[in-house]
Design an enzyme around this catalytic site. Structure first.
Site, PDB file in Angstrom:
ATOM      1  CG  HIS A  79      -3.232   2.845   1.551  1.00  0.00           C
ATOM      2  ND1 HIS A  79      -3.735   2.139   1.044  1.00  0.00           N
ATOM      3  CD2 HIS A  79      -3.509   1.881   3.010  1.00  0.00           C
ATOM      4  CE1 HIS A  79      -4.056   1.430   0.991  1.00  0.00           C
ATOM      5  NE2 HIS A  79      -4.010   1.354   1.740  1.00  0.00           N
ATOM      6  CG  ASN A 114      -7.223  -1.635   1.673  1.00  0.00           C
ATOM      7  OD1 ASN A 114      -5.724  -0.959   0.972  1.00  0.00           O
ATOM      8  ND2 ASN A 114      -5.771  -1.722   2.630  1.00  0.00           N
ATOM      9  CB  CYS A 171      -0.988   0.231   0.996  1.00  0.00           C
ATOM     10  SG  CYS A 171      -2.325  -1.485   1.421  1.00  0.00           S
TER      11      CYS A 171
HETATM   12  C1  LIG Z   1      -9.805  -5.635  10.119  1.00  0.00           C
HETATM   13  C2  LIG Z   1     -10.228  -4.813  11.489  1.00  0.00           C
HETATM   14  C3  LIG Z   1     -11.530  -3.370  10.237  1.00  0.00           C
HETATM   15  C4  LIG Z   1     -10.852  -5.079  11.758  1.00  0.00           C
HETATM   16  O1  LIG Z   1     -11.951  -3.959  12.843  1.00  0.00           O
HETATM   17  P1  LIG Z   1     -11.201  -4.264  14.632  1.00  0.00           P
HETATM   18  O2  LIG Z   1     -11.846  -3.085  15.167  1.00  0.00           O
HETATM   19  O3  LIG Z   1      -9.967  -4.573  15.047  1.00  0.00           O
HETATM   20  O4  LIG Z   1     -11.762  -5.515  14.566  1.00  0.00           O
HETATM   21  P2  LIG Z   1     -10.808  -7.173  15.930  1.00  0.00           P
HETATM   22  O5  LIG Z   1     -10.352  -8.053  14.910  1.00  0.00           O
HETATM   23  O6  LIG Z   1     -10.520  -6.323  17.425  1.00  0.00           O
HETATM   24  O7  LIG Z   1     -12.074  -7.834  16.358  1.00  0.00           O
HETATM   25  C5  LIG Z   1     -13.430  -6.826  17.050  1.00  0.00           C
HETATM   26  C6  LIG Z   1     -14.617  -7.487  17.099  1.00  0.00           C
HETATM   27  O8  LIG Z   1     -14.690  -8.616  15.469  1.00  0.00           O
HETATM   28  C7  LIG Z   1     -15.529  -9.458  15.329  1.00  0.00           C
HETATM   29  N1  LIG Z   1     -15.173  -9.178  14.188  1.00  0.00           N
HETATM   30  C8  LIG Z   1     -13.978  -9.112  13.088  1.00  0.00           C
HETATM   31  N2  LIG Z   1     -14.221  -9.319  11.950  1.00  0.00           N
HETATM   32  C9  LIG Z   1     -15.727  -9.770  12.108  1.00  0.00           C
HETATM   33  C10 LIG Z   1     -16.317  -9.355  10.709  1.00  0.00           C
HETATM   34  N3  LIG Z   1     -15.740  -9.154   9.454  1.00  0.00           N
HETATM   35  N4  LIG Z   1     -17.827  -9.418  10.789  1.00  0.00           N
HETATM   36  C11 LIG Z   1     -18.129  -9.068  12.011  1.00  0.00           C
HETATM   37  N5  LIG Z   1     -17.107  -8.740  13.285  1.00  0.00           N
HETATM   38  C12 LIG Z   1     -16.348  -9.963  13.118  1.00  0.00           C
HETATM   39  C13 LIG Z   1     -14.074 -10.177  16.291  1.00  0.00           C
HETATM   40  O9  LIG Z   1     -14.241 -11.563  16.067  1.00  0.00           O
HETATM   41  C14 LIG Z   1     -13.956  -9.745  17.758  1.00  0.00           C
HETATM   42  O10 LIG Z   1     -15.279  -9.839  18.540  1.00  0.00           O
HETATM   43  P3  LIG Z   1     -15.013 -10.211  20.191  1.00  0.00           P
HETATM   44  O11 LIG Z   1     -14.483  -9.084  20.397  1.00  0.00           O
HETATM   45  O12 LIG Z   1     -15.993 -10.970  20.478  1.00  0.00           O
HETATM   46  O13 LIG Z   1     -13.224 -10.917  20.058  1.00  0.00           O
HETATM   47  C15 LIG Z   1      -9.343  -3.500  11.681  1.00  0.00           C
HETATM   48  O14 LIG Z   1      -8.258  -3.910  12.905  1.00  0.00           O
HETATM   49  C16 LIG Z   1      -8.489  -2.943  10.457  1.00  0.00           C
HETATM   50  O15 LIG Z   1      -8.704  -1.998   9.597  1.00  0.00           O
HETATM   51  N6  LIG Z   1      -6.706  -3.426  10.537  1.00  0.00           N
HETATM   52  C17 LIG Z   1      -6.657  -1.950   9.650  1.00  0.00           C
HETATM   53  C18 LIG Z   1      -6.355  -2.870   8.370  1.00  0.00           C
HETATM   54  C19 LIG Z   1      -5.758  -2.345   6.946  1.00  0.00           C
HETATM   55  O16 LIG Z   1      -6.111  -1.201   6.931  1.00  0.00           O
HETATM   56  N7  LIG Z   1      -5.608  -2.956   6.396  1.00  0.00           N
HETATM   57  C20 LIG Z   1      -4.644  -2.503   5.474  1.00  0.00           C
HETATM   58  C21 LIG Z   1      -3.211  -2.160   5.672  1.00  0.00           C
HETATM   59  S1  LIG Z   1      -2.370  -1.205   4.251  1.00  0.00           S
END
Ligand SMILES: CC(C)(COP(=O)(O)OP(=O)(O)OC[C@H]1O[C@@H](n2cnc3c(N)ncnc32)[C@H](O)[C@@H]1OP(=O)(O)O)[C@@H](O)C(=O)NCCC(=O)NCCS
Length: 347
Positions: free
Chosen positions: A272, A303, A136
């Protein structure tokens, strides 16, 4: 055996000095173009494969829909569409492009590069051509390289494309990545300028977090794996999220400082498009004034990794959110964990 010519026996001190290139005083983005695949993929469609909901995806990522390329549509096809538009808008012919840089992590050949095929298809061959693997951050890495090439004299006009077909490398059943990624391409032409058009780049990479976003297997492991489990991307989402929120705002600030500007001097912020919450956190950390438009294209693009910044740049200019010549702060960050930021004047 070929007899050495008499000149070859001259002592080194008698030989003419090596000619070295000299380039333009400055470089700038001359034009931008983009390409979005036709098919819109809604959160509802994504939720057919994962246990999630439209509401959760919107709330946690800001994504409402993304585009997926057609099965037969390749990274190079999308790159070509964006590149043709950028070259035409620069008022150049493809033959005037001296170097083609493609930032991508989803061109499905280890070798040769997408850039080489793209240059040939465009009619830019024998332009120098290579791909950039900085995920990215790839587009902002490419801006830095292209600007240095123009200023250093190794190229006059450089075509830089950010393009991804992430749908090929996403496991639709992996709930931590399935909803995030999309496909698309954006391209710019960078060429000579009498006035400064591209500020200093603040860049780097943190290999200690190499596994935070990574293909599940190397090609060698895939070859040896009898189950043929496809090496889709896997991501430690919360790790990447925290890194982006806390470590990328200072990088953006350093790019501003290096350019000698403050947030109030900006006409646009084009980060980004990784997650709307990361974008909002950066806006807050940087104390971005309310009058500076911020790219929030992720809602309808997902993304698109290396393509996200030029796609957003093209849309913001086309919709009049920012004017040509405006100053924009760009920052790309992702797998590697690699990052790069700079201030540019928009075409
Ligand atoms: C991926 C992302 C959206 C997840 O969001 P988050 O708030 O961090 O979510 P978490 O992984 O901590 O999970 C939170 C809860 O949601 C749940 N969960 C995870 N993915 C889920 C989905 N697709 N749908 C529903 N629930 C989901 C998890 O199981 C967790 O439940 P729990 O609290 O009961 O354990 C976030 O971490 C993110 O955007 N990260 C960076 C991604 C990024 O920028 N990537 C590219 C870099 S260039």
């Amino acid at each position: 055996m070929i007899e050495p010519e008499a000149d070859d026996d001259r002592p080194a001190g008698d030989r003419p000095p090596l000619v070295t290139p000299s380039g333009a005083a400055h470089a700038r983005i001359l034009s931008v173009g983009s390409y979005r695949p036709e098919r819109v993929v809604t959160n509802e469609e994504i939720c057919q494969y994962i246990d999630s909901s439209d509401e959760w995806i919107r709330e946690r990522s800001g994504i409402v829909s993304r585009r997926f390329a057609a099965p037969e549509e390749s990274v190079t096809d999308m790159a070509e569409a964006a590149a043709r538009s950028a070259i035409e808008r620069a008022g150049l012919s493809p033959a005037e492009i001296d170097a083609v840089l493609v930032a991508t992590v989803t061109h499905p050949y280890q070798t040769p590069s997408s850039a080489s095929l793209l240059a040939y298809r465009l009619g830019s061959a024998p332009a120098a051509a290579f791909d950039i693997s900085a995920a990215c951050a790839g587009f902002c890495y490419g801006i830095s390289l292209a600007a240095d090439m123009v200023r250093g004299g190794s190229a006059r006009n450089v075509l830089l494309v950010g393009v991804e077909k992430l749908s090929d490398f996403t496991d639709l059943h992996d709930r931590s990545t399935a909803f995030i990624f999309g496909d698309g391409a954006g391209a710019v032409v960078i060429g000579p300028s009498d006035t400064p058009g591209i500020g200093p780049t603040i860049w780097g990479a943190d290999g200690s977090q190499w596994e935070a976003i990574v293909n599940k297997k190397s090609w060698i492991e895939y070859r040896d794996d009898e189950s043929r489990d496809w090496p889709a991307l896997k991501m430690a989402g919360p790790t990447v999220f925290r890194w982006a929120v806390w470590q990328m705002s200072p990088v953006a600030q350093k790019a501003l400082d290096a350019a000698g500007l403050a947030t109030g001097d900006l006409d646009a912020f084009i980060p980004h498009q990784a997650n709307i919450r990361i974008i909002d956190a950066m806006v807050k950390e940087l104390r971005m004034p309310a009058h500076v438009p911020v790219a929030r294209d992720i809602a309808e693009t997902g993304n698109t990794s290396a393509a996200s910044i030029p796609i957003a740049m093209d849309r913001m200019l086309a919709q009049g959110e920012v004017a040509a010549g405006g100053r924009a702060l760009l920052i790309g960050f992702g797998a590697g964990l690699a990052y790069a930021a700079q201030v540019v004047e928009l075409p």
